[in-house]
Each structure stands twice: as C-alpha cells, then as structure tokens.
Design a protein around this motif. Sequence first.
Motif, mmCIF file in Angstrom:
data_model
loop_
_atom_site.group_PDB
_atom_site.id
_atom_site.type_symbol
_atom_site.label_atom_id
_atom_site.label_comp_id
_atom_site.label_asym_id
_atom_site.label_seq_id
_atom_site.Cartn_x
_atom_site.Cartn_y
_atom_site.Cartn_z
ATOM 1 N N ALA A 284 34.173 35.017 55.609
ATOM 2 C CA ALA A 284 33.376 33.915 55.082
ATOM 3 C C ALA A 284 32.425 34.394 53.991
ATOM 4 C CB ALA A 284 32.586 33.251 56.219
ATOM 5 N N LYS A 285 31.813 35.533 54.215
ATOM 6 C CA LYS A 285 30.898 36.097 53.224
ATOM 7 C C LYS A 285 31.620 36.406 51.917
ATOM 8 C CE LYS A 285 27.903 40.123 52.435
ATOM 9 N NZ LYS A 285 27.448 41.431 52.984
ATOM 10 N N ALA A 286 32.808 37.008 52.022
ATOM 11 C CA ALA A 286 33.585 37.336 50.823
ATOM 12 C C ALA A 286 33.982 36.076 50.062
ATOM 13 C CB ALA A 286 34.828 38.140 51.210
ATOM 14 N N ALA A 287 34.412 35.043 50.789
ATOM 15 C CA ALA A 287 34.818 33.792 50.149
ATOM 16 C C ALA A 287 33.632 33.124 49.459
ATOM 17 C CB ALA A 287 35.424 32.841 51.183
ATOM 18 N N ALA A 288 32.485 33.109 50.128
ATOM 19 C CA ALA A 288 31.292 32.489 49.541
ATOM 20 C C ALA A 288 30.869 33.217 48.270
ATOM 21 C CB ALA A 288 30.150 32.494 50.564
ATOM 22 N N GLU A 289 30.859 34.523 48.310
ATOM 23 C CA GLU A 289 30.444 35.300 47.133
ATOM 24 C C GLU A 289 31.403 35.113 45.965
ATOM 25 O OE1 GLU A 289 30.083 39.252 48.636
ATOM 26 O OE2 GLU A 289 28.079 38.894 49.514
ATOM 27 N N ARG A 290 32.720 35.040 46.261
ATOM 28 C CA ARG A 290 33.697 34.873 45.194
ATOM 29 C C ARG A 290 33.580 33.503 44.528
ATOM 30 N NH1 ARG A 290 34.116 38.257 42.803
ATOM 31 N NH2 ARG A 290 35.956 37.451 41.740
ATOM 32 N N ILE A 291 33.464 32.442 45.323
ATOM 33 C CA ILE A 291 33.427 31.100 44.737
ATOM 34 C C ILE A 291 32.131 30.887 43.961
ATOM 35 C CG2 ILE A 291 32.426 29.935 46.762
ATOM 36 C CD1 ILE A 291 35.161 28.524 44.419
ATOM 37 N N ILE A 292 31.020 31.417 44.451
ATOM 38 C CA ILE A 292 29.744 31.275 43.743
ATOM 39 C C ILE A 292 29.778 32.033 42.422
ATOM 40 C CG2 ILE A 292 27.291 31.864 43.843
ATOM 41 C CD1 ILE A 292 27.527 31.350 46.923
ATOM 42 N N SER A 293 30.362 33.219 42.449
ATOM 43 C CA SER A 293 30.491 34.009 41.225
ATOM 44 C C SER A 293 31.328 33.274 40.188
ATOM 45 C CB SER A 293 31.125 35.363 41.557
ATOM 46 O OG SER A 293 31.305 36.140 40.397
ATOM 47 N N ARG A 294 32.390 32.614 40.628
ATOM 48 C CA ARG A 294 33.248 31.849 39.709
ATOM 49 C C ARG A 294 32.523 30.623 39.168
ATOM 50 N NH1 ARG A 294 37.535 34.907 37.900
ATOM 51 N NH2 ARG A 294 38.532 35.968 39.648
ATOM 52 N N VAL A 295 31.847 29.898 40.032
ATOM 53 C CA VAL A 295 31.154 28.679 39.614
ATOM 54 C C VAL A 295 30.060 28.988 38.592
ATOM 55 C CG1 VAL A 295 29.577 26.868 40.406
ATOM 56 C CG2 VAL A 295 31.667 27.345 41.686
ATOM 57 N N LYS A 296 29.347 30.069 38.821
ATOM 58 C CA LYS A 296 28.246 30.430 37.920
ATOM 59 C C LYS A 296 28.725 31.157 36.666
ATOM 60 C CE LYS A 296 24.600 30.592 41.419
ATOM 61 N NZ LYS A 296 23.535 31.405 42.043
ATOM 62 N N GLY A 297 30.026 31.384 36.563
ATOM 63 C CA GLY A 297 30.566 32.043 35.379
ATOM 64 C C GLY A 297 30.299 33.523 35.310
ATOM 65 N N LEU A 298 29.962 34.123 36.457
ATOM 66 C CA LEU A 298 29.680 35.559 36.487
ATOM 67 C C LEU A 298 30.956 36.393 36.476
ATOM 68 C CD1 LEU A 298 26.822 35.523 39.170
ATOM 69 C CD2 LEU A 298 26.603 35.481 36.676
ATOM 70 N N ASP A 299 32.055 35.777 36.881
ATOM 71 C CA ASP A 299 33.354 36.452 36.888
ATOM 72 C C ASP A 299 34.384 35.521 36.269
ATOM 73 O OD1 ASP A 299 35.707 37.792 37.345
ATOM 74 O OD2 ASP A 299 35.265 38.274 39.442
ATOM 75 N N LYS A 300 34.915 35.903 35.115
ATOM 76 C CA LYS A 300 35.930 35.098 34.431
ATOM 77 C C LYS A 300 37.269 35.828 34.362
ATOM 78 C CE LYS A 300 32.481 32.685 31.599
ATOM 79 N NZ LYS A 300 32.031 32.352 30.229
ATOM 80 N N GLY A 301 37.384 36.888 35.148
ATOM 81 C CA GLY A 301 38.609 37.666 35.159
ATOM 82 C C GLY A 301 39.696 37.023 35.998
ATOM 83 N N PRO A 302 40.854 37.687 36.111
ATOM 84 C CA PRO A 302 41.967 37.150 36.913
ATOM 85 C C PRO A 302 41.613 37.085 38.391
ATOM 86 C CG PRO A 302 42.404 39.416 36.256
ATOM 87 C CD PRO A 302 41.176 38.991 35.504
ATOM 88 N N GLY A 303 42.384 36.288 39.140
ATOM 89 C CA GLY A 303 42.139 36.146 40.570
ATOM 90 C C GLY A 303 42.285 37.457 41.315
ATOM 91 N N ARG A 304 41.473 37.622 42.354
ATOM 92 C CA ARG A 304 41.484 38.850 43.149
ATOM 93 C C ARG A 304 41.921 38.565 44.580
ATOM 94 N NH1 ARG A 304 35.549 41.510 41.862
ATOM 95 N NH2 ARG A 304 35.617 41.423 39.574
ATOM 96 N N LEU A 305 42.543 39.542 45.193
ATOM 97 C CA LEU A 305 42.893 39.463 46.605
ATOM 98 C C LEU A 305 41.949 40.345 47.402
ATOM 99 C CD1 LEU A 305 44.720 38.710 49.006
ATOM 100 C CD2 LEU A 305 46.208 40.632 48.358
#
Length: 337
Positions: free
Chosen positions: A299-320
């Motif tokens: 849950a922590k990993a999912a929350a951090e990833r989606i927030i990073s994407r929404v805020k534009g902090l990570d615009k790279g390819p999808g990660r597993l």
Amino acid sequence: MARKAVRLSDIAEKLGVSTVTVSNALANQRGVSEELREKIKEMASEMGYHAPGTQIMAKTAVNIGVLVQERYLGNGSSFYWRLYQELAIACAAHNCLLAFCVLKPDEEKNTVLPVMVSDHRIDGLIVMGEISRAYLRMLEKEAGMPMIFLDFFAAEFDVDCVISNNFYGMYTATRHLIKKGHKKIAYVGSVKSSNSIADRYFGYLKAMRQYGLEEREEWIIEDRTSGTMEIIEPKLPKDMPTAFVCNCDQTASVLIHELEGNGYRVPEDVSVVGYDNFVFMPVCDVAITTYGVDMPEMAKAAAERIISRVKGLDKGPGRLSIISGNLIDGESVRALI
C-alpha cells in the motif's frame, strides 16, 4: 441543468488526434510538437476543460480513486478490503483523500468509465486487482490521468505496477515442505484465473524441478469458478500427495475442511501451506503455515507511486515494484524427516 464535463476524448475528436496525445500535451509530456501542444491547450481552454481534481476540493493535495471489481470483495471481509484499509492509511500520511468505486461485472463487460473519472473528481487512479484487458485499454484511452495497477502486472501497459513476490513466495513455501521431507506435493489453484495465481504456480514448479521431484497433472488442482472467482472445494486426487501448497489461505482453509471431511488429519496425515496470511472466512481450526504478503508495504509503495505521478515528480516509464513477504509457521505442516 449542469453543464456536462469536457473530457479528453472530446478535445481529441475536435482536433482529430488521439486521447493519449491530448493527455500528453496537457501534461507537458514528451512526444508532442510545440505547435500541436499549443493547439490542444487552446482548444481545451475554449471548451472549458478542467484537469481532474481542479474543480472539486482544489485545496486538497491529491484526490485518488480506487477501483476494484465486485467479485474480489465477497459478502464480507476480503483480502482487498484489508488492502484498501492499508492504502487509506498510507495515503492519509501524504494528505490524500481516497474515493472508492466498485466495478460491476456488466460495467466491466460494457467498458463503462467510472463516474469519479468521467466527472473529474480525482487526480489519479489505483486499479486494485486484475480486470479485463479491454477495460484497462479503455481506461488508458479515456481516463487522462496517472494510473497504478495494484496486486497485478500488465506488461502491455506503460503503467506503474505494485505486486507481491508471487513467484519467490510460492517457491519459498514449496521449498519449506521439501526441507521438511515432503516429495509428493500438489498445487491448489486455478492457474488460468489470474496472473498472480499463475506466477505462484511457476514458483511451485521451480522448487519441484530444482529438487528433481515428480510433477503430476492430477496434482494441479482447481480451486475456483471461472468468471466469478468464487472459491470451491478442491477435488482430492486418487493418489494422495503428502502435502499441498495453496495459492491463498482461504483455499488452504477450504482444503483442510475437505480433507478432514474425508478422514484425513492435518498435519498428522497431510500437510498444507497457504499464501497471503489472510483468511476472510475461516472454515477450519488449524493455524495455517503460510507465506505472508506485506500489505502495508504494498500500500505504501502504491501510494508513493501514484502521488509522484500526479504531482509530476516522475514522468518516466512505468515501473514494476515487487514486494517480498515472509514465511510464517503455523500448525499445518508435519516434518517427515
């Protein structure tokens, strides 16, 4: 009468481009020429387009939607209800609000966009539990916002995915039985039902082949119905193994109940290992040895990833992101050596 919200597909239709191109242009992503980017932004402004989450609760840091198929929830507690609770805790730590949406079977079949997406109530979307590829393709085209796949992996999508270590986890569970002296081991799980169950099956195979143990077709046992994913009583093989590894603890619990009903004692006669460390509807009194999924970390990993994407902090390819768990000893395994 309220004005209908403008969608990315509306802008795309006006300009004769794809929804993905519109999404990339408005998010200042690569792959769109400056000339086309400006045209798209001008058209969006003219049509009154508002980015997801900007109209409702604008002062809230991030609004995240969670989408889960109805079949995963059952009539009471379930693995996904527990995972959602952990997700709520993880998102609250980042000042996020969650909106929960249950996807009905007919909505999935007819690729109906969730209202929270079409009405721009959220900034990002977490899809929890595997759903049809046709529906995921529709979301990719129409949502126009960052997405995360939680507890399943879809390689054909450029999306962040967070999963438990299904392969290694089941390998570990199977090896545990082998180290206890078991050589005749069956796998209980409908392999074609989901990628997670298939990955766990391959982990079982890895351990069996590494130790040179016999694999039998009759020892690969179905545990659920197709479509509804309802867990059923596994059919016991005529030539019984000394141990079973189950794709989840609920299946392990149902199996133990079936074994006891047929005169077998667990673990005296037969050993059983599960996966998840979660039983939402126990039907046996035996504490199950299992590979525990680290739900808080997922849950922590999912929350951090989606927030990073929404805020534009990570615009790279999808990660597993693969989250490991640990073996938890119960009372369902007997050592033969």
